[in-house]
Motif scaffolding. Structure first.
Motif, PDB file in Angstrom:
ATOM      1  N   LEU A 282     -22.363  20.222  20.696  1.00 19.29           N
ATOM      2  CA  LEU A 282     -23.575  21.498  21.303  1.00 19.29           C
ATOM      3  C   LEU A 282     -24.751  21.604  20.471  1.00 19.29           C
ATOM      4  CD1 LEU A 282     -20.359  23.796  21.829  1.00 19.29           C
ATOM      5  CD2 LEU A 282     -21.579  22.418  23.399  1.00 19.29           C
ATOM      6  N   LYS A 283     -24.999  21.044  19.337  1.00 19.20           N
ATOM      7  CA  LYS A 283     -26.220  20.892  18.635  1.00 19.20           C
ATOM      8  C   LYS A 283     -27.376  21.060  19.291  1.00 19.20           C
ATOM      9  CE  LYS A 283     -28.403  19.809  14.186  1.00 19.20           C
ATOM     10  NZ  LYS A 283     -28.029  19.033  12.866  1.00 19.20           N
ATOM     11  N   PRO A 284     -28.246  21.566  19.519  1.00 16.78           N
ATOM     12  CA  PRO A 284     -29.688  21.562  20.320  1.00 16.78           C
ATOM     13  C   PRO A 284     -30.315  20.242  20.003  1.00 16.78           C
ATOM     14  CG  PRO A 284     -29.469  23.680  19.363  1.00 16.78           C
ATOM     15  CD  PRO A 284     -28.439  23.068  18.684  1.00 16.78           C
ATOM     16  N   TYR A 285     -30.921  19.626  20.886  1.00 12.99           N
ATOM     17  CA  TYR A 285     -31.424  18.249  20.743  1.00 12.99           C
ATOM     18  C   TYR A 285     -33.130  18.692  20.736  1.00 12.99           C
ATOM     19  CZ  TYR A 285     -31.842  13.183  20.841  1.00 12.99           C
ATOM     20  OH  TYR A 285     -31.820  12.011  20.550  1.00 12.99           O
ATOM     21  N   ASN A 286     -33.853  17.659  19.896  1.00 14.66           N
ATOM     22  CA  ASN A 286     -35.259  17.776  19.539  1.00 14.66           C
ATOM     23  C   ASN A 286     -35.845  17.461  21.143  1.00 14.66           C
ATOM     24  OD1 ASN A 286     -37.946  16.728  19.353  1.00 14.66           O
ATOM     25  ND2 ASN A 286     -37.429  17.342  17.087  1.00 14.66           N
ATOM     26  N   ALA A 287     -36.444  18.491  21.731  1.00 17.74           N
ATOM     27  CA  ALA A 287     -37.054  18.116  22.871  1.00 17.74           C
ATOM     28  C   ALA A 287     -38.069  17.330  23.180  1.00 17.74           C
ATOM     29  CB  ALA A 287     -37.656  19.558  23.455  1.00 17.74           C
ATOM     30  N   ASP A 288     -38.942  17.182  21.938  1.00 13.49           N
ATOM     31  CA  ASP A 288     -40.027  15.923  21.858  1.00 13.49           C
ATOM     32  C   ASP A 288     -39.162  14.816  21.850  1.00 13.49           C
ATOM     33  OD1 ASP A 288     -41.896  18.133  22.125  1.00 13.49           O
ATOM     34  OD2 ASP A 288     -42.191  17.955  19.883  1.00 13.49           O
ATOM     35  N   LEU A 289     -38.288  14.461  21.062  1.00 16.60           N
ATOM     36  CA  LEU A 289     -37.700  13.264  21.003  1.00 16.60           C
ATOM     37  C   LEU A 289     -36.911  12.920  22.129  1.00 16.60           C
ATOM     38  CD1 LEU A 289     -37.193  11.216  18.578  1.00 16.60           C
ATOM     39  CD2 LEU A 289     -34.911  12.247  18.003  1.00 16.60           C
ATOM     40  N   GLN A 290     -36.134  13.737  22.829  1.00 19.08           N
ATOM     41  CA  GLN A 290     -35.844  13.477  24.079  1.00 19.08           C
ATOM     42  C   GLN A 290     -36.719  13.213  24.957  1.00 19.08           C
ATOM     43  OE1 GLN A 290     -32.357  16.116  25.574  1.00 19.08           O
ATOM     44  NE2 GLN A 290     -33.799  16.761  27.249  1.00 19.08           N
ATOM     45  N   GLN A 291     -37.802  13.696  25.169  1.00 13.81           N
ATOM     46  CA  GLN A 291     -38.842  13.330  26.025  1.00 13.81           C
ATOM     47  C   GLN A 291     -39.365  11.874  25.777  1.00 13.81           C
ATOM     48  OE1 GLN A 291     -39.571  15.422  28.805  1.00 13.81           O
ATOM     49  NE2 GLN A 291     -40.631  13.463  29.616  1.00 13.81           N
TER      50      GLN A 291
END
Length: 457
Positions: A101-110
């Protein structure tokens, strides 16, 4: 003294850690349970206390080996998915057991989706929506780029069920129910790992894939056991139904989430299904299982409390309500059904849009809540029924299987399908035992594993 032959199943949920002893008739003859407090990772986010979990596993095994009434023939694991343990060459964990459930780094996901075909195309082949760390393969990708020096120390990444089995057998393996659990690792088109797994150097960190029914011989305090390789708990819970049913069916597993599982639907996920939180699992036989999810248990809890507060009732008032067909028909005539747009929104209860002043009593409001909830559930079920082999049975297990109003309305919605409330005590644990049946059990699989109550249309 003749000791009773049993299998030990370690069943690890997010909250409860249990060990069951199951006899050759698949009866649970002993149970041990404990809860573990969470700790935090290096960012202060809550996570599983892995050292305590390992210690608990060791304590459980020591206790059962010393029992004089039982002869433990084998051990297997059922555990929650989407979680990796990363071990070094010495077999020691390198990182915490991160919370999915830990938030994922949006830039890394993109960065990931830009490199590997975009969210829409990749999600379709991976048979999962974009879920951040809940796509457990993304955890590998994150650690490679955010903590490269520590990640270089990782010899193997093991999903939690396989790590707990490894703690007993000392054999590191990968297994299909964990790989196929919305991980972004598996390509459901080619039935191989996704392209990025090799390109990012992950292949060498994932042990060889073995069958879900594989076992290894191990020693626990000089006692020889057959040790299974562990299974993802949602897939394990499906095994009793696959073992007992020959005709095509859908299993609706109800709780906080209501998850509809169709093992007889091999059609690819559509963009519409992905947008509505559908995905695919892999069964212990390595076959796709199409699934849809609805937050129905949570909806029910919130809306029942709203009704109770408005009418001055106890929070559990609904437990005493019996289905009233005359009231249901009156509501159908008087209250506008939920719109398609509302049914399409899987994040909000359809009933949440209704003013409670429309209803004279808590009983009346609750009947409308269930009409709306079943309408949403039918809408979600259609995603796994469409493109499927014709289904003759619908099994409902978990909390809503004990709700006569829910069950009656569901049966009425499917007049050409046999609808059953099913009771399988500890289905995940029983499934993990069934997966390695031939390695510990001298008896045939019993025909009465499923305790069924039929609901008329």
């Amino acid at each position: 003294m003749n000791r009773q032959p049993v299998i030990a199943i370690l069943d690890v949920g997010k909250t409860n850690k249990k060990l069951f002893l199951i006899d050759e008739g698949y009866n649970i003859v002993a149970e041990y349970a404990q809860q573990l407090a969470e700790v935090t990772d290096e960012d202060g986010f809550p996570c599983e206390d892995l050292p305590k979990l390992q210690q608990l596993l060791g304590d459980f095994l020591q206790q059962i080996i010393q029992l004089t009434d039982y002869d433990v023939k084998a051990v297997n694991v059922s555990a929650y998915g989407a979680s990796f343990v990363y071990i070094n060459a010495a077999g020691e964990p390198v990182f915490p057991l991160y919370n999915y459930l830990k938030p994922y780094n949006a830039d890394l996901q993109q960065q990931f989706y830009n490199a590997y075909g975009g969210e829409v195309a990749f999600s379709r082949s991976a048979a999962s929506p974009v879920l951040g760390n809940l796509n457990s393969g993304m955890q590998l990708y994150r650690l490679k780029y955010e903590q490269p020096e520590r990640f270089a120390q990782v010899q193997y990444a093991l999903h939690l069920p396989q790590y707990l089995a490894y703690a007993i057998s000392k054999v590191p393996v990968s297994e299909m129910t964990s790989i196929g659990c919305h991980t972004n690792l598996w390509n459901f088109d080619t039935q191989t790992y996704q392209q990025w797994v090799a390109e990012e150097g992950m292949s060498e960190k994932l042990p060889a894939i073995v069958p879900s029914d594989a076992v290894y011989t191990c020693q626990v305090q000089s006692h020889t056991l057959a040790c299974g390789v562990g299974l993802h708990d949602s897939s394990a819970a499906l095994i009793p139904y696959l073992a007992c049913e020959q005709e095509p069916f859908v299993l609706l597993s109800t709780g906080t989430w209501c998850i509809a599982l169709n093992p007889f639907n091999a059609s690819p996920l559509t963009d519409e299904q992905l947008q509505h939180d559908c995905l695919c699992y892999l069964s212990y036989q390595g076959k796709p299982v199409k699934a849809s999810r609805l937050f129905a248990g949570h909806f029910h809890e919130q809306e029942a409390k709203r009704i109770a507060a408005h009418f001055g009732e106890a929070d559990d008032f609904y437990k005493h309500i019996k289905p009233d067909e005359y009231l249901l028909e009156a509501l159908r005539q008087r209250v506008t059904p939920a719109t398609y747009e509302v049914l399409n929104d899987v994040s909000v209860a359809a009933f949440a849009h209704r003013e409670l002043s429309l209803f004279a009593t808590a009983t009346e409001a609750y009947h409308q809540l269930m009409l709306d909830m079943v309408a949403q559930q039918v809408h979600a079920l259609q995603f796994v029924l469409r493109g499927s082999e014709p289904v003759s049975k619908l099994f409902v297990d978990g909390g809503f299987s004990n709700n006569p109003l829910f069950m009656q309305l569901l049966a009425k919605a499917y007049p050409h399908v046999q609808v059953y409330a099913s009771q399988v005590a500890q289905a995940s644990a029983i499934g993990a035992a069934l997966a390695i049946h031939t390695h510990w059990n001298t008896q045939p699989i019993p025909h009465n594993l499923l305790k069924l109550t039929h609901y008329d249309h």
